[in-house]
Design a protein around this motif. Structure first.
Motif, mmCIF file in Angstrom:
data_model
loop_
_atom_site.group_PDB
_atom_site.id
_atom_site.type_symbol
_atom_site.label_atom_id
_atom_site.label_comp_id
_atom_site.label_asym_id
_atom_site.label_seq_id
_atom_site.Cartn_x
_atom_site.Cartn_y
_atom_site.Cartn_z
ATOM 1 N N ASN A 107 0.796 -1.240 0.000
ATOM 2 C CA ASN A 107 0.000 0.000 0.000
ATOM 3 C C ASN A 107 0.825 1.285 0.000
ATOM 4 N N ILE A 108 2.118 1.205 -0.284
ATOM 5 C CA ILE A 108 2.959 2.401 -0.333
ATOM 6 C C ILE A 108 3.652 2.456 -1.693
ATOM 7 N N ILE A 117 -4.610 16.657 -1.566
ATOM 8 C CA ILE A 117 -3.816 15.826 -0.673
ATOM 9 C C ILE A 117 -2.414 16.413 -0.539
ATOM 10 N N PRO A 118 -2.013 16.816 0.682
ATOM 11 C CA PRO A 118 -0.655 17.325 0.884
ATOM 12 C C PRO A 118 0.328 16.167 1.011
ATOM 13 N N ALA A 128 -1.731 4.317 0.667
ATOM 14 C CA ALA A 128 -3.175 4.191 0.506
ATOM 15 C C ALA A 128 -3.811 3.915 1.866
ATOM 16 N N VAL A 129 -4.484 4.935 2.428
ATOM 17 C CA VAL A 129 -5.134 4.782 3.723
ATOM 18 C C VAL A 129 -6.614 5.170 3.690
ATOM 19 N N GLY A 130 -7.002 5.979 2.739
ATOM 20 C CA GLY A 130 -8.394 6.412 2.609
ATOM 21 C C GLY A 130 -8.829 6.298 1.156
ATOM 22 N N THR A 147 -6.272 5.793 -1.946
ATOM 23 C CA THR A 147 -6.467 4.498 -2.613
ATOM 24 C C THR A 147 -6.714 4.711 -4.100
ATOM 25 N N GLU A 148 -7.522 5.700 -4.440
ATOM 26 C CA GLU A 148 -7.762 6.042 -5.844
ATOM 27 C C GLU A 148 -6.463 6.489 -6.512
ATOM 28 N N MET A 149 -5.655 7.247 -5.774
ATOM 29 C CA MET A 149 -4.392 7.748 -6.329
ATOM 30 C C MET A 149 -3.450 6.605 -6.667
ATOM 31 N N VAL A 150 -3.316 5.617 -5.778
ATOM 32 C CA VAL A 150 -2.368 4.532 -6.041
ATOM 33 C C VAL A 150 -2.863 3.569 -7.113
ATOM 34 N N GLU A 151 -4.105 3.687 -7.524
ATOM 35 C CA GLU A 151 -4.625 2.867 -8.622
ATOM 36 C C GLU A 151 -4.262 3.433 -9.993
ATOM 37 N N THR A 152 -3.711 4.648 -10.035
ATOM 38 C CA THR A 152 -3.276 5.223 -11.308
ATOM 39 C C THR A 152 -2.058 4.449 -11.814
#
Length: 111
Positions: free
Chosen positions: A13-14, A45-46, A65-67, A71-76
């Protein structure tokens, strides 16, 4: 739009993202952060600037990915684009006495 040049899994998740953001890269300094929006009208997101390369015009950030937004960001994927990448923001760190040129030769981690 800010193109994702590289995406790399660092730990569960990182993710590390190298983003094309020439204006931000040209003025970023250690200790600063950016505000990233994955999509138009998305959450702001900062995130800390982990690295920057003025010549390449890239800024590196790490996202956990924590929220729902992260989570949406790491799916890019590599080649996708962030809608907004504002910065650099905040005061540069005063914990180093080296010049920017000397710092570029080192690997420094702030915890």
């Amino acid at each position: 739009m800010y193109k994702i040049i590289e995406k790399k899994l660092m730990a569960p998740n990182i993710y590390l993202f190298k983003v094309s953001a020439p204006r931000v890269a040209s003025s970023a300094r250690p200790g600063q952060f950016v505000i990233v929006m994955n999509r138009k009208n998305g959450e702001r997101i900062p995130l800390t600037v982990c690295d920057y390369d003025e010549d390449e015009g890239t800024v590196t950030i790490v996202v956990q990915a924590v929220g729902s937004s992260t989570t949406e960001m790491v799916e890019t994927k590599e080649g996708d684009e962030f809608a907004n990448f504002a910065g650099p923001l905040g005061q540069p760190s005063e914990l180093t006495e080296e010049s920017d040129e000397e710092l570029k030769k080192e690997h420094v981690m702030f915890v």
